[in-house]
Write a protein that holds these residues in place. Structure first.
Motif, short mmCIF file in Angstrom:
data_model
loop_
_atom_site.label_atom_id
_atom_site.label_comp_id
_atom_site.label_asym_id
_atom_site.label_seq_id
_atom_site.Cartn_x
_atom_site.Cartn_y
_atom_site.Cartn_z
N GLN A 25 13.41 -3.54 -5.13
CA GLN A 25 12.76 -4.78 -5.09
C GLN A 25 12.94 -5.61 -4.10
O GLN A 25 12.14 -6.36 -3.32
CB GLN A 25 12.91 -5.51 -6.59
CG GLN A 25 11.46 -6.52 -6.84
CD GLN A 25 10.22 -5.77 -7.06
OE1 GLN A 25 10.20 -4.58 -7.54
NE2 GLN A 25 9.35 -6.34 -6.56
N HIS A 28 11.25 -5.16 -0.78
CA HIS A 28 9.73 -5.13 -0.67
C HIS A 28 9.36 -6.67 -0.91
O HIS A 28 9.76 -7.23 -1.95
CB HIS A 28 9.08 -4.38 -1.71
CG HIS A 28 9.20 -2.85 -1.72
ND1 HIS A 28 10.25 -1.98 -2.10
CD2 HIS A 28 8.36 -2.02 -1.16
CE1 HIS A 28 9.98 -0.93 -1.72
NE2 HIS A 28 8.94 -0.77 -1.03
N ASP A 29 8.64 -6.93 -0.03
CA ASP A 29 8.21 -8.51 -0.20
C ASP A 29 6.64 -8.42 -0.76
O ASP A 29 5.71 -8.69 -0.14
CB ASP A 29 8.13 -9.08 1.09
CG ASP A 29 7.93 -10.68 1.23
OD1 ASP A 29 8.08 -11.31 0.06
OD2 ASP A 29 7.34 -11.24 2.16
N SER A 30 6.69 -8.18 -2.18
CA SER A 30 5.36 -7.95 -2.81
C SER A 30 5.69 -8.54 -4.18
O SER A 30 6.66 -8.29 -4.91
CB SER A 30 4.89 -6.44 -2.58
OG SER A 30 3.80 -6.29 -3.28
N VAL A 31 4.60 -8.94 -4.76
CA VAL A 31 4.68 -9.10 -6.23
C VAL A 31 4.39 -8.11 -6.95
O VAL A 31 4.73 -8.02 -8.28
CB VAL A 31 3.54 -10.07 -6.63
CG1 VAL A 31 3.55 -11.44 -5.96
CG2 VAL A 31 2.07 -9.73 -6.61
N PHE A 32 4.22 -6.81 -6.44
CA PHE A 32 4.11 -5.54 -7.19
C PHE A 32 5.68 -5.34 -7.65
O PHE A 32 6.47 -5.24 -6.93
CB PHE A 32 3.44 -4.38 -6.27
CG PHE A 32 3.14 -3.12 -6.98
CD1 PHE A 32 1.87 -3.03 -7.90
CD2 PHE A 32 4.05 -2.19 -7.29
CE1 PHE A 32 1.69 -2.19 -8.70
CE2 PHE A 32 3.60 -1.17 -8.17
CZ PHE A 32 2.64 -0.89 -8.83
N TRP A 34 7.82 -2.79 -7.89
CA TRP A 34 7.98 -1.75 -7.09
C TRP A 34 9.46 -1.05 -7.93
O TRP A 34 9.73 0.35 -8.39
CB TRP A 34 8.39 -1.93 -5.84
CG TRP A 34 7.15 -1.68 -5.00
CD1 TRP A 34 6.65 -2.65 -4.44
CD2 TRP A 34 6.06 -0.58 -4.97
NE1 TRP A 34 5.28 -2.53 -3.83
CE2 TRP A 34 5.11 -1.23 -4.10
CE3 TRP A 34 5.98 0.72 -5.33
CZ2 TRP A 34 3.78 -0.54 -3.82
CZ3 TRP A 34 4.83 1.15 -5.04
CH2 TRP A 34 3.94 0.66 -4.26
N PHE A 96 -3.25 -6.35 -8.70
CA PHE A 96 -1.73 -5.76 -8.80
C PHE A 96 -1.37 -5.26 -10.08
O PHE A 96 -0.90 -4.37 -10.29
CB PHE A 96 -0.70 -6.73 -8.32
CG PHE A 96 -0.62 -6.93 -6.67
CD1 PHE A 96 -0.25 -5.89 -6.09
CD2 PHE A 96 -1.18 -8.04 -6.18
CE1 PHE A 96 -0.19 -5.98 -4.57
CE2 PHE A 96 -1.02 -8.23 -4.92
CZ PHE A 96 -0.60 -7.15 -4.10
#
Length: 124
Positions: A25, A28-32, A34, A96
């Motif tokens: 996590q 990754h610069d994402s709300v998903f 991962w 998402f």
């Protein structure tokens, strides 16, 4: 004796889940989610390999308890998957949330299938 094998596997699986989730996590610069996605798919692959090995007679019930029930049981997390999916939907990231559900089911089943096929190829 059997419960000790489950506990021993869980002692490794739970911190491995947490550390893997945080490591993935953080990259990754994402709300998903991962991290949860990766640990769940990895757990499905491990369980598929183990199931195939058990079916081929290459692995006994003790290893199945240690790795399948203990390690994979603590490594994978349906509750966190559910919570993160709900959180995504509630915060407006519905695409998402839907992607998490579909990708997790497809990738998890695919990983388990690949694991069983690989185990059959090795031990058949």
């Amino acid at each position: 004796m059997n419960w000790l094998l489950v506990v021993a596997g869980a002692v490794v699986g739970a911190p491995l889940r947490y550390l893997t989730d945080r490591a993935v996590q953080s990259r990754h610069d994402s709300v998903f989610p991962w991290g949860t996605f990766i640990v769940n798919v990895a757990g499905c692959l491990i369980l598929g390999l183990l199931t195939g090995a058990v079916a081929a007679g290459a692995v006994g019930s003790h290893l199945q308890l240690l790795l399948g029930t203990g390690l994979c049981g603590a490594l994978t997390t349906y509750s966190t998957f559910s919570y993160e999916t709900l959180r995504l939907a509630e915060t407006g990231a519905r695409v998402f949330a839907a992607a998490n559900v579909v990708a997790s089911v497809v990738a998890g089943l695919g990983a388990a299938f690949v694991g069983v096929v690989l185990a059959r190829a090795v031990w058949a």
